[in-house]
Write an enzyme that holds these catalytic residues in place. Structure first.
Site, PDB file in Angstrom:
ATOM      1  N   ARG A   1      -9.252   8.641   8.325  1.00  0.00           N
ATOM      2  CA  ARG A   1      -8.338   8.130   9.352  1.00  0.00           C
ATOM      3  C   ARG A   1      -7.054   7.596   8.708  1.00  0.00           C
ATOM      4  NH1 ARG A   1     -10.861   8.767  14.061  1.00  0.00           N
ATOM      5  NH2 ARG A   1     -13.143   8.762  13.932  1.00  0.00           N
TER       6      ARG A   1
ATOM      7  N   GLU B   1       5.741  11.618   2.783  1.00  0.00           N
ATOM      8  CA  GLU B   1       5.709  10.360   2.029  1.00  0.00           C
ATOM      9  C   GLU B   1       4.733  10.430   0.864  1.00  0.00           C
ATOM     10  OE1 GLU B   1       4.681   7.394   4.896  1.00  0.00           O
ATOM     11  OE2 GLU B   1       6.549   7.642   6.006  1.00  0.00           O
TER      12      GLU B   1
ATOM     13  N   HIS C   1      -1.343  17.286   2.962  1.00  0.00           N
ATOM     14  CA  HIS C   1      -2.228  16.772   4.006  1.00  0.00           C
ATOM     15  C   HIS C   1      -1.787  17.300   5.359  1.00  0.00           C
ATOM     16  CE1 HIS C   1       1.012  13.902   3.204  1.00  0.00           C
ATOM     17  NE2 HIS C   1       1.027  13.630   4.510  1.00  0.00           N
ATOM     18  N   MET C   2      -2.771  17.477   6.218  1.00  0.00           N
ATOM     19  CA  MET C   2      -2.539  17.902   7.592  1.00  0.00           C
ATOM     20  C   MET C   2      -2.881  16.719   8.486  1.00  0.00           C
ATOM     21  SD  MET C   2      -4.550  20.957   9.517  1.00  0.00           S
ATOM     22  CE  MET C   2      -3.671  22.315   8.774  1.00  0.00           C
ATOM     23  N   HIS C   3      -1.936  16.335   9.363  1.00  0.00           N
ATOM     24  CA  HIS C   3      -2.205  15.280  10.334  1.00  0.00           C
ATOM     25  C   HIS C   3      -2.862  15.920  11.555  1.00  0.00           C
ATOM     26  CE1 HIS C   3       0.767  12.204   8.676  1.00  0.00           C
ATOM     27  NE2 HIS C   3       1.227  13.303   8.117  1.00  0.00           N
TER      28      HIS C   3
END
Ligand code: AMP
Length: 114
Positions: free
Chosen positions: A28, A94, A99-101
């Site tokens: 998360r 950032e 990474h994949m949201h």
């Protein structure tokens, strides 16, 4: 260069991990922008989407499959959700560990501010 996400993958840093296998880890987001906000990352430290090679085809595919599986588990698949991958400065990246949201649980509005 090692980032906080590598430390989360290895267990060195804490995170609310919701899925992990031999290729990817999902946890998360610490600063959730919606009721569901999960990051899916390769276990291997690939800095940006621009650094993917043909050797990474399996891990890139796994990121999508895990995202859709988690969306079903979160109960947001039917209403829909958004997957975002930011790349470098103009993309607003950032953390330089790919990474994949996975974001959903409410209407997300237009894709981009004009
Ligand atoms: P991006 O702007 O695409 O690089 O997104 C980086 C995301 O990582 C942001 O949404 C941050 O809230 C999130 N983030 C940074 N550090 C952590 C952490 N330690 N645990 C979980 N999420 C994090």
């Amino acid at each position: 260069m090692s980032t906080i996400f590598s430390k989360i993958v290895s267990g060195e840093a804490n995170a609310d991990i919701v899925y992990q296998d031999e290729l990817v880890t999902a946890f998360r987001d610490i600063s959730a922008r919606a009721p569901t906000h999960i990051l899916i990352v390769p276990n291997k430290a690939i800095p940006t989407v621009d650094d993917l090679t043909e050797d990474d085809e399996q891990v890139a595919g796994r990121m999508f499959l895990v995202a859709s599986q988690l969306a079903r588990e979160e109960g947001i698949a039917e209403d829909g959700y958004r997957l975002i991958v930011n790349c470098r400065e103009h993309g607003g990246q950032e953390v330089y560990h790919l990474h994949m949201h996975l974001i959903g649980g409410r209407p997300l509005g237009p894709m981009l501010a004009r």
